[in-house]
Motif scaffolding. Sequence first.
Motif, mmCIF file in Angstrom:
data_model
loop_
_atom_site.group_PDB
_atom_site.id
_atom_site.type_symbol
_atom_site.label_atom_id
_atom_site.label_comp_id
_atom_site.label_asym_id
_atom_site.label_seq_id
_atom_site.Cartn_x
_atom_site.Cartn_y
_atom_site.Cartn_z
ATOM 1 N N UNK A 91 28.529 -7.823 18.848
ATOM 2 C CA UNK A 91 28.117 -6.990 19.983
ATOM 3 C C UNK A 91 27.657 -5.613 19.522
ATOM 4 N N UNK A 92 28.407 -4.992 18.617
ATOM 5 C CA UNK A 92 28.044 -3.657 18.136
ATOM 6 C C UNK A 92 26.671 -3.691 17.463
ATOM 7 N N UNK A 100 20.881 -2.609 17.517
ATOM 8 C CA UNK A 100 19.526 -3.157 17.412
ATOM 9 C C UNK A 100 18.721 -2.885 18.687
ATOM 10 N N UNK A 101 19.395 -2.852 19.834
ATOM 11 C CA UNK A 101 18.738 -2.582 21.112
ATOM 12 C C UNK A 101 18.454 -1.093 21.316
ATOM 13 N N UNK A 102 18.855 -0.259 20.352
ATOM 14 C CA UNK A 102 18.538 1.164 20.431
ATOM 15 C C UNK A 102 19.631 2.053 20.986
ATOM 16 N N UNK A 103 20.861 1.543 21.087
ATOM 17 C CA UNK A 103 21.951 2.381 21.584
ATOM 18 C C UNK A 103 22.170 3.535 20.605
ATOM 19 N N UNK A 104 22.236 4.740 21.148
ATOM 20 C CA UNK A 104 22.463 5.924 20.328
ATOM 21 C C UNK A 104 23.935 6.283 20.235
ATOM 22 N N UNK A 105 24.225 7.282 19.425
ATOM 23 C CA UNK A 105 25.613 7.704 19.192
ATOM 24 C C UNK A 105 26.281 8.193 20.474
ATOM 25 N N UNK A 106 25.566 8.995 21.256
ATOM 26 C CA UNK A 106 26.160 9.500 22.496
ATOM 27 C C UNK A 106 26.398 8.372 23.482
ATOM 28 N N UNK A 107 25.436 7.464 23.605
ATOM 29 C CA UNK A 107 25.592 6.321 24.509
ATOM 30 C C UNK A 107 26.793 5.471 24.093
ATOM 31 N N UNK A 150 23.411 -3.410 27.693
ATOM 32 C CA UNK A 150 22.342 -3.701 26.738
ATOM 33 C C UNK A 150 22.233 -5.195 26.424
ATOM 34 N N UNK A 151 22.272 -6.018 27.464
ATOM 35 C CA UNK A 151 22.061 -7.448 27.301
ATOM 36 C C UNK A 151 23.307 -8.273 27.034
ATOM 37 N N UNK A 152 24.465 -7.655 26.998
ATOM 38 C CA UNK A 152 25.719 -8.390 26.801
ATOM 39 C C UNK A 152 26.618 -8.127 28.001
ATOM 40 N N UNK A 153 27.095 -9.194 28.628
ATOM 41 C CA UNK A 153 28.029 -9.048 29.741
ATOM 42 C C UNK A 153 29.431 -8.928 29.167
ATOM 43 N N UNK A 154 30.099 -7.827 29.508
ATOM 44 C CA UNK A 154 31.459 -7.594 29.030
ATOM 45 C C UNK A 154 32.391 -7.479 30.221
ATOM 46 N N UNK A 155 33.611 -7.914 30.022
ATOM 47 C CA UNK A 155 34.653 -7.755 31.035
ATOM 48 C C UNK A 155 35.334 -6.418 30.752
ATOM 49 N N UNK A 156 35.342 -5.567 31.773
ATOM 50 C CA UNK A 156 35.984 -4.270 31.587
ATOM 51 C C UNK A 156 37.481 -4.490 31.384
ATOM 52 N N UNK A 157 38.048 -3.844 30.385
ATOM 53 C CA UNK A 157 39.459 -4.084 30.083
ATOM 54 C C UNK A 157 40.383 -3.577 31.185
ATOM 55 N N UNK A 158 41.439 -4.329 31.431
ATOM 56 C CA UNK A 158 42.437 -3.946 32.424
ATOM 57 C C UNK A 158 43.659 -3.326 31.755
ATOM 58 N N UNK A 159 43.679 -3.355 30.442
ATOM 59 C CA UNK A 159 44.810 -2.841 29.680
ATOM 60 C C UNK A 159 44.307 -2.557 28.271
ATOM 61 N N UNK A 160 44.981 -1.676 27.568
ATOM 62 C CA UNK A 160 44.608 -1.396 26.187
ATOM 63 C C UNK A 160 45.246 -2.466 25.308
ATOM 64 N N UNK A 161 44.422 -3.233 24.597
ATOM 65 C CA UNK A 161 44.992 -4.266 23.720
ATOM 66 C C UNK A 161 45.939 -3.648 22.691
ATOM 67 N N UNK A 162 47.088 -4.272 22.494
ATOM 68 C CA UNK A 162 48.066 -3.727 21.544
ATOM 69 C C UNK A 162 47.465 -3.591 20.154
ATOM 70 N N UNK A 163 46.659 -4.547 19.742
ATOM 71 C CA UNK A 163 46.037 -4.479 18.422
ATOM 72 C C UNK A 163 45.113 -3.273 18.322
#
Length: 159
Positions: free
Chosen positions: A72-73, A78-85, A28-41
């Motif tokens: 980002x959220x 605002x771009x119309x992302x729904x709950x399921x998406x 939805x218009x934001x380039x994100x890097x797919x995580x390679x690990x679950x952040x400890x935080x």
Amino acid sequence: MTAAKRREPDSFDAYWADISNNVTQDIRGITVRMPADIPMAMEQRLADLQESAREEDLAELVSLLFNVGPDAFAHWKKQGMGATEFQVLIAYGMSHADGNPLTVAEAHALVVKATGEGKAPAASAPNRAARRASSASTGGRSARTSGRTTASAKKNSGR
């Protein structure tokens, strides 16, 4: 014949950058890097917020998982992302972080199964989908969290 020895990078950071996932996705218009690990935080925050549906908490989880800014959220909303998406996005990201990446279609199927097809998603469903993504992607059972049973103790009938 011996295998060629891999050159050791100059630092831990260089090594980790070398082996980490460099896959990006446009969401939805934001380039994100797919995580390679679950952040400890994030692990701790998931436990703390597992029943929360507050937007601030969801924005924090998105920021931790995808290493994006705190807006980002709000942008996706605002771009119309729904709950399921949104649930699919979290399940998709968590599966990558867990090392067992799902396709977007597989993440969608997981969310549909978790929320019950045709039912309105529960308020806490994004967090539930995120928690289930990692165990569902491996096909294994979840780990026990306690050695104690919740069953009532048997009463001796005095025989």
